[in-house]
Design an enzyme around this catalytic site. Structure first.
Site, short mmCIF file in Angstrom:
data_model
loop_
_atom_site.label_atom_id
_atom_site.label_comp_id
_atom_site.label_asym_id
_atom_site.label_seq_id
_atom_site.Cartn_x
_atom_site.Cartn_y
_atom_site.Cartn_z
N ASP A 114 36.22 47.35 40.20
CA ASP A 114 35.96 46.21 40.95
C ASP A 114 37.08 44.95 40.61
O ASP A 114 37.80 45.14 39.48
CB ASP A 114 34.58 45.89 40.61
CG ASP A 114 33.89 44.70 41.80
OD1 ASP A 114 35.04 44.26 42.73
OD2 ASP A 114 32.69 44.74 42.24
N ASP A 158 34.17 41.29 49.42
CA ASP A 158 32.82 40.69 49.57
C ASP A 158 32.82 39.76 50.73
O ASP A 158 32.60 38.55 50.90
CB ASP A 158 32.67 39.86 48.56
CG ASP A 158 32.39 40.62 46.91
OD1 ASP A 158 32.17 41.68 47.00
OD2 ASP A 158 32.95 40.06 46.01
N GLU A 187 42.33 42.30 41.33
CA GLU A 187 43.31 41.47 42.07
C GLU A 187 44.49 40.88 40.94
O GLU A 187 45.42 40.93 40.99
CB GLU A 187 42.68 40.19 42.68
CG GLU A 187 42.08 40.64 44.23
CD GLU A 187 40.47 41.27 43.72
OE1 GLU A 187 40.20 42.04 44.54
OE2 GLU A 187 40.04 40.80 42.88
#
Length: 937
Positions: free
Chosen positions: A544, A622, A547
């Site tokens: 997760d 998300d 980025e």
């Protein structure tokens, strides 16, 4: 080639080289042109007709690519004359002007694919953290009408990028893959990891509109004042809130799930007049969270909602006339949120419709031009450069259940048992974040009070014939043992710690990420992960926030500053988009070494060019649970897939919900259930079928417990997905063996149908199935475009329709429009509860006549690396439409556990029967022992 060398030698003798005369020399696999201005343009050829183009003072100084793993291997024919030099391969030819370095690429027939506009080429010195870098730009095909696709995942409902602007900058919901594919028959892989703009080379600017801002606390107007801009975009901007309106916004400091001290509802209304200086299509971007609406002359043009810790851009366009003002109104309910409004003037038409790349920081202009006879060929060319997409395990194509989050191991096991007891198919369950003790993020350990025996948890999941994926982050609390070990070797980012940033857990903890840009750092990270998690038997890895997203709602400049690599010293601005690639590669390489005969499975939120070689699937982040967001998934997933990354998924139902849904308000329950059901239908025909999100719980037996029709609808798609597994798993194998694409924008299969180029709410699932998700509340039918050049069968009714037309398809709440292309062969299996149940069981072959067809059914062991050693079997299936015969060909190959004989049934559709096509029983059965057989119908 010899004549070219001689000609160059003679020219050199007759005209001395100078700044006023371009020149060329041959280099291994290519050539290097020096232009009149002294720029060097190096072109290298690949055996498949790809060309690498590098423009710099010294092209050999271009840095080693993170994306590209294949070196130039072409042996081109070289030619030059007084004006141009060229490299010719059987597939394509690259030509460079000696004077200006203008690149033109032609296909094998001599037709131009790519024509550079040399005046736009830019190599501008910039300084980044005291280091010399170059801002770069190129432009091609001015005034083009070609279709343009790819570029990763962008959730702005953009399908064909011709005329669009795309900013490649990693974000929770945006995935930057700098590969653009054209209907002309070429792709461009832009080798730059900084923020890159495709389309308009300039960033949009905050809109100046002489705003009047009205701030309300409750119904009371607390303040009215003029403001030049709408700009509360980042955390740093919150300090500009007027004192009179701070009651409801003072707590908006962390950018995460922080609860404020406000008790009053509030809103802000901006009104203003904008007078355009140019006529044409003006482009706007509203960056927002919470509820926001935009009106133009009292007409609503945008209405969106997003969770406040994850704002993002929403695009809209206005056709405006120079000198003619328009009235704008922006209404916003801040609720501790963020907002900013941006604008770009129209570009000249020839620039608006062109191919343009502009990057903020590089050492050279560096890109690859891939040629191909089809979109599939362009995907194959991309993977030849950046790496194959390894096969995922078969169980990965079953159903995945996840939740934010299972708080104990008993809760997770209880959910899995619910599925088994209800006889609803499932293959994988997911343990999301925060299984560790509260203050030990990055320890990879389990809180013993909630997870007393993780190894037993894994074993019990396996006993229930399922697999388990676990969340593992690149994030660390600095006082954990793992964090200290990484920091001691300078492999932990320090700037986020120096900034004093705290996360949203408990009282808030200082946190940072590890630096994956050196092999040693990646090896330490994986060893820590292996010792704590891999050795316990977990099956898949949810990586997760890659980025990296260490603190939501920092400005882009702050994010870039904080991600400067401690180990290499490379400025974050220059590597902004690349973090997920080395991180995923390090984990994949570690898994392959630790488990050499087991297929890795990685799910990562962000990606970059080449991420597919790391056995990585991606998901859309998300996303919000709204109808607009559901529709936006279609073009996002289709363009990511055509970018060369075949395994993609999304949070079925949307991750974050409005309070009316999360608080289960009775009046909102019908809409929430319908939204989830529609999203689930879409998920069943996505490469990976996965439900995940915040409360309310999404598990099928729970979400539909008081709605029998909903339960039937959800269960129908569970079972249909599993019956289609022989077809789906063959598509999955095709991503390795044929460089195939599972989720296909219509243009991939129908490039000659220009209407199909722009369809952004349909796609093909493999070669046979056309999927048309429903993304409007209470809609019970929808328009579906059936591409020209094929006939189509409606899957729910069996009726046959001609392509090249728009039809109105029935769409009851429990069913989604689905069509099958005439000439398709679709193998299906029986109803099972998991992919491990009877993988060699009976087959049903569905034939959809109207054209000749073929399908090569693929089978293997399902989890090991045998496919890479040739341990697999193919059963060729061929339909002769004129003779109405189906040939089940001789089986080719074998693998451990392969059944010697199979019972195979056949259904030939189009006989006028009404009803769901995949529910029909075979009219013929044969015992197939691997030898060829022909059946007449």
């Amino acid at each position: 080639m010899g004549r070219g060398i001689v000609a160059l030698t003679l020219l050199a003798c007759l005209w001395p080289l100078s700044a006023s005369a371009g020149s060329v020399r041959q280099v291994p696999h290519g050539m290097e042109v020096t232009t009149d201005a002294g720029e060097k343009v190096r072109v290298l050829a690949y055996a498949d007709g790809t060309f690498r183009v590098t423009v710099a003072d010294d092209p050999s100084a271009a840095p080693q690519s993170l994306m590209v793993v294949h070196e130039a291997d072409g042996e081109p024919e070289f030619r030059d004359d007084a004006k141009t030099a060229s490299l010719t391969m059987p597939q394509a030819r690259a030509q460079v002007g000696l004077s200006d370095g203008r690149l033109t690429v032609y296909n094998a027939a001599g037709e131009p694919l790519l024509d550079e506009y040399a005046p736009a080429r830019m190599l501008t010195p910039v300084t980044v953290e005291g280091q010399p870098w170059l801002a770069t730009r190129v432009q091609f095909n001015r005034g083009t009408d070609e279709g343009l696709y790819g570029l990763g995942q962008h959730q702005n409902r953009q399908m064909n990028y011709n005329g669009e602007d795309v900013e490649l900058a990693q974000h929770n919901m945006a995935i930057a893959v700098p590969y653009l594919l054209s209907t002309r028959g070429y792709g461009i892989l832009w080798d730059n990891a900084s923020i890159t703009r495709v389309g308009d080379p300039e960033p949009y600017e905050l809109l100046k509109a002489n705003w009047k801002a009205d701030y309300f606390l409750g119904e009371r107007l607390a303040l009215s004042r003029p403001e030049p801009l709408i700009d509360y975009q980042y955390i740093r901007d919150q300090a500009r809130w007027p004192e009179e309106a701070k009651a409801a916004t003072v707590a908006a400091t962390t950018g995460q799930n922080t609860q404020g001290n406000a008790t009053q509802p509030q809103r802000v209304v901006w009104t203003g007049s904008f007078t355009p200086q140019a006529s044409g299509t003006h482009k706007f971007r509203l960056y927002s969270s919470s509820y926001a609406k935009v009106f133009v002359d009292d007409r609503e043009v945008l209405s969106r909602w997003r969770q406040n810790w994850n704002p993002w851009y929403h695009n809209f366009e206005l056709d405006l006339e120079a000198g003619k003002p328009v009235n704008l109104r922006v209404e916003w309910e801040p609720n501790q949120g963020y907002i900013a409004l941006f604008h770009a003037d129209p570009l000249p038409p020839e620039d608006r419709h062109s191919v343009s790349f502009a990057s903020e920081a590089g050492k050279a202009i560096d890109y690859y031009v891939v040629s191909g006879a089809s979109m599939d060929g362009l995907v194959a060319g991309y993977r030849r450069l950046t790496g194959k997409a390894p096969m995922m395990p078969r169980w990965a194509y079953g159903f995945w259940q996840s939740r934010q989050r299972y708080e104990t191991q008993d809760l997770l096991l209880g959910v899995l048992r619910q599925y088994r007891e209800a006889k609803i198919p499932i293959d994988a369950i997911v343990q999301d974040w925060f299984y560790w003790p509260e203050d030990q993020w990055g320890s990879h350990t389990f809180d013993p009070k909630r997870f007393p025996d993780p190894a037993a948890l894994v074993e019990q999941v396996h006993d229930l014939d399922a697999r388990i994926m676990i969340s593992v982050w690149p994030k660390f609390y600095p006082d954990t043992a793992n964090g200290k070990e990484l920091a001691a070797r300078n492999f932990l980012y320090q700037r986020p710690l120096e900034a004093g940033q705290k996360d949203w857990v408990g009282p808030g903890y200082l946190n940072t990420f590890y630096d994956p840009y050196t092999p040693e750092a990646r090896a330490i990270y994986f060893r820590q992960m292996r010792e704590a998690l891999v050795d316990k038997g977990f099956d898949a890895w949810w990586m997760d926030a890659t980025e990296p997203d260490w603190h939501s709602n920092l400005s882009v400049e702050e994010r870039a500053f904080q991600m400067t690599s401690p180990a290499t010293g490379t400025p974050g601005a220059a590597i902004f988009n690349s973090y997920p690639l080395p991180h995923a590669e390090g984990v994949a390489e570690g898994l392959r070494a630790a488990q050499p005969d087991r297929r890795p499975f990685i799910l990562t939120r962000s990606g970059f060019g080449g991420i597919q070689r790391a056995s990585a699937a991606l998901w859309s982040g998300d996303v919000a649970a709204r109808w607009d967001d559901l529709r936006d998934q279609v073009s996002a997933g289709a363009n990511l897939s055509i970018s060369g990354i075949p395994n993609w998924t999304h949070d079925i139902g949307g991750f974050a919900l409005e309070e009316r849904f999360s608080k289960e308000q009775p009046e909102a329950l019908p809409e929430w259930r319908e939204l989830y059901l529609r999203w689930f239908q879409f998920g069943a025909f996505s490469p990976l079928f996965r439900s995940h999100g915040e409360y309310p719980f999404r598990e099928t037996p729970i979400i539909a417990k008081d709605d029998p029709a909903m339960l039937e609808g959800l269960t129908y798609y569970h079972r249909l997905r599993y019956r289609l597994l022989p077809y789906i798993y063959t598509l999955a194998a095709g991503t390795w063996f044929e460089d195939g694409t599972i989720m296909r924008p219509l243009v991939m299969s129908f490039p000659g149908d220009r209407r199909a180029w722009n369809v952004d709410d349909e796609y093909l699932f493999g070669p046979a199935l056309l999927v048309a998700p429903v993304s409007e509340f209470t809609a019970r039918e929808r328009k579906v475009y059936l591409p020209a050049g094929a006939g189509w069968f409606e899957a729910e009714s069996g009726r046959r329709l001609e392509g090249g037309q728009e039809v109105t398809a029935s769409a009851p709440r429990e069913r989604m429009p689905l069509f099958v292309k005439a000439g398709s062969i679709v193998p299906t299996g029986r109803d099972v509860q998991s992919t491990g149940e009877e993988p060699q069981g009976p087959l049903t072959i569905h034939v959809f006549p109207g054209a000749d067809g073929s399908f090569s059914l693929y089978e293997d062991q399902g989890e090991d690396m045998g496919y890479s050693r040739g341990e697999f079997a193919r059963i060729p299936l061929v339909w002769n439409d004129a003779a109405r015969t189906l040939t089940i060909g001789a089986r080719v190959g074998r693998f451990p556990g392969m059944a010697a004989t199979r019972r195979v049934g056949v259904v030939v559709h189009g006989d006028g029967r009404v009803g769901a096509v995949f529910a029909r029983e075979p009219s013929r059965w044969v015992e197939y022992d691997g030898t060829a057989t022909e059946l007449e119908f």
